[in-house]
Design a protein around this motif. Structure first.
Motif, PDB file in Angstrom:
ATOM      1  N   MET A  20       0.820  -1.192   0.000  1.00  0.00           N
ATOM      2  CA  MET A  20       0.000   0.000   0.000  1.00  0.00           C
ATOM      3  C   MET A  20       0.865   1.256   0.000  1.00  0.00           C
ATOM      4  O   MET A  20       0.578   2.189  -0.719  1.00  0.00           O
ATOM      5  N   GLN A  21       1.922   1.264   0.802  1.00  0.00           N
ATOM      6  CA  GLN A  21       2.774   2.456   0.869  1.00  0.00           C
ATOM      7  C   GLN A  21       3.511   2.693  -0.436  1.00  0.00           C
ATOM      8  O   GLN A  21       3.785   3.839  -0.764  1.00  0.00           O
ATOM      9  N   ILE A  22       3.834   1.620  -1.162  1.00  0.00           N
ATOM     10  CA  ILE A  22       4.543   1.831  -2.432  1.00  0.00           C
ATOM     11  C   ILE A  22       3.668   2.638  -3.386  1.00  0.00           C
ATOM     12  O   ILE A  22       4.140   3.542  -4.063  1.00  0.00           O
ATOM     13  N   GLY A  23       2.376   2.341  -3.411  1.00  0.00           N
ATOM     14  CA  GLY A  23       1.464   3.091  -4.267  1.00  0.00           C
ATOM     15  C   GLY A  23       1.403   4.558  -3.881  1.00  0.00           C
ATOM     16  O   GLY A  23       1.414   5.445  -4.740  1.00  0.00           O
ATOM     17  N   PHE A  24       1.368   4.818  -2.582  1.00  0.00           N
ATOM     18  CA  PHE A  24       1.357   6.198  -2.094  1.00  0.00           C
ATOM     19  C   PHE A  24       2.667   6.896  -2.476  1.00  0.00           C
ATOM     20  O   PHE A  24       2.655   8.043  -2.937  1.00  0.00           O
ATOM     21  N   GLY A  25       3.779   6.198  -2.300  1.00  0.00           N
ATOM     22  CA  GLY A  25       5.078   6.758  -2.670  1.00  0.00           C
ATOM     23  C   GLY A  25       5.156   7.079  -4.151  1.00  0.00           C
ATOM     24  O   GLY A  25       5.676   8.120  -4.550  1.00  0.00           O
ATOM     25  N   GLN A  26       4.610   6.194  -4.979  1.00  0.00           N
ATOM     26  CA  GLN A  26       4.616   6.431  -6.423  1.00  0.00           C
ATOM     27  C   GLN A  26       3.723   7.624  -6.785  1.00  0.00           C
ATOM     28  O   GLN A  26       4.060   8.409  -7.669  1.00  0.00           O
ATOM     29  N   CYS A  27       2.590   7.749  -6.090  1.00  0.00           N
ATOM     30  CA  CYS A  27       1.715   8.905  -6.335  1.00  0.00           C
ATOM     31  C   CYS A  27       2.433  10.206  -5.985  1.00  0.00           C
ATOM     32  O   CYS A  27       2.327  11.194  -6.719  1.00  0.00           O
ATOM     33  N   LEU A  28       3.140  10.195  -4.867  1.00  0.00           N
ATOM     34  CA  LEU A  28       3.895  11.387  -4.484  1.00  0.00           C
ATOM     35  C   LEU A  28       4.950  11.729  -5.529  1.00  0.00           C
ATOM     36  O   LEU A  28       5.151  12.901  -5.857  1.00  0.00           O
ATOM     37  N   SER A  29       5.605  10.704  -6.063  1.00  0.00           N
ATOM     38  CA  SER A  29       6.608  10.944  -7.114  1.00  0.00           C
ATOM     39  C   SER A  29       5.963  11.553  -8.352  1.00  0.00           C
ATOM     40  O   SER A  29       6.521  12.467  -8.958  1.00  0.00           O
ATOM     41  N   LYS A  30       4.801  11.034  -8.726  1.00  0.00           N
ATOM     42  CA  LYS A  30       4.112  11.572  -9.901  1.00  0.00           C
ATOM     43  C   LYS A  30       3.723  13.030  -9.705  1.00  0.00           C
ATOM     44  O   LYS A  30       3.667  13.800 -10.651  1.00  0.00           O
ATOM     45  N   LYS A  31       3.474  13.388  -8.440  1.00  0.00           N
ATOM     46  CA  LYS A  31       3.144  14.782  -8.126  1.00  0.00           C
ATOM     47  C   LYS A  31       4.409  15.611  -7.910  1.00  0.00           C
ATOM     48  O   LYS A  31       4.339  16.754  -7.497  1.00  0.00           O
ATOM     49  N   ARG A  32       5.548  14.993  -8.168  1.00  0.00           N
ATOM     50  CA  ARG A  32       6.858  15.634  -8.055  1.00  0.00           C
ATOM     51  C   ARG A  32       7.191  16.030  -6.610  1.00  0.00           C
ATOM     52  O   ARG A  32       7.916  16.978  -6.367  1.00  0.00           O
ATOM     53  N   GLN A  33       6.653  15.279  -5.664  1.00  0.00           N
ATOM     54  CA  GLN A  33       6.951  15.465  -4.243  1.00  0.00           C
ATOM     55  C   GLN A  33       7.968  14.395  -3.835  1.00  0.00           C
ATOM     56  O   GLN A  33       7.674  13.471  -3.079  1.00  0.00           O
ATOM     57  N   PHE A  34       9.158  14.527  -4.391  1.00  0.00           N
ATOM     58  CA  PHE A  34      10.161  13.470  -4.297  1.00  0.00           C
ATOM     59  C   PHE A  34      10.685  13.236  -2.886  1.00  0.00           C
ATOM     60  O   PHE A  34      10.963  12.112  -2.509  1.00  0.00           O
ATOM     61  N   ARG A  35      10.833  14.280  -2.105  1.00  0.00           N
ATOM     62  CA  ARG A  35      11.330  14.102  -0.730  1.00  0.00           C
ATOM     63  C   ARG A  35      10.324  13.325   0.109  1.00  0.00           C
ATOM     64  O   ARG A  35      10.693  12.438   0.869  1.00  0.00           O
ATOM     65  N   LYS A  36       9.043  13.640  -0.030  1.00  0.00           N
ATOM     66  CA  LYS A  36       8.001  12.894   0.682  1.00  0.00           C
ATOM     67  C   LYS A  36       7.961  11.448   0.184  1.00  0.00           C
ATOM     68  O   LYS A  36       7.825  10.514   0.973  1.00  0.00           O
ATOM     69  N   ALA A  37       8.073  11.279  -1.134  1.00  0.00           N
ATOM     70  CA  ALA A  37       8.074   9.934  -1.713  1.00  0.00           C
ATOM     71  C   ALA A  37       9.251   9.130  -1.176  1.00  0.00           C
ATOM     72  O   ALA A  37       9.100   7.948  -0.823  1.00  0.00           O
ATOM     73  N   GLU A  38      10.408   9.757  -1.102  1.00  0.00           N
ATOM     74  CA  GLU A  38      11.612   9.106  -0.567  1.00  0.00           C
ATOM     75  C   GLU A  38      11.353   8.584   0.843  1.00  0.00           C
ATOM     76  O   GLU A  38      11.669   7.433   1.161  1.00  0.00           O
TER      77      GLU A  38
END
Length: 99
Positions: A1-19
């Motif tokens: 589940m968290q991987i999907g959230f992390g990928q969504c954050l990356s798509k929104k260009r929120q890379f630090r949060k995704a990291e």
């Protein structure tokens, strides 16, 4: 589940949060897909050494898994290290013959 959230954050260009999300997810459960997503989040921030470490740590954990070498080869190619990428691609071919 968290991987999907992390990928969504990356798509929104929120890379630090995704990291952060992906690093926590990886601590909870080892996953090749999470490693790829985390490496891409690092790479998107210019953190090349961190991205490479994620790939190399994954290889150490699953040294006979060709997809880990294949992902590392793609990373090497993305950062312009073509000769090393070719060696990793050869390793992928060798592992596929063995397995």
């Amino acid at each position: 589940m968290q991987i999907g959230f992390g990928q969504c954050l990356s798509k929104k260009r929120q890379f630090r949060k995704a990291e952060t999300v992906l690093a926590v997810s990886l601590k909870i459960k080892e996953s090749h897909l999470t490693r790829i997503a985390l490496a891409l989040a690092y790479l998107s921030q210019g953190k090349i050494e961190e991205a490479e470490k994620v790939h190399l740590d994954g290889i150490k954990l699953g040294s006979k898994l060709s997809e880990r070498y294949e992902s590392y080869a793609a990373f090497l190619s993305d950062v312009g290290r073509e000769a090393e990428a070719q060696k990793m691609n050869q390793k992928v071919k060798d592992l596929r013959v063995i397995n």
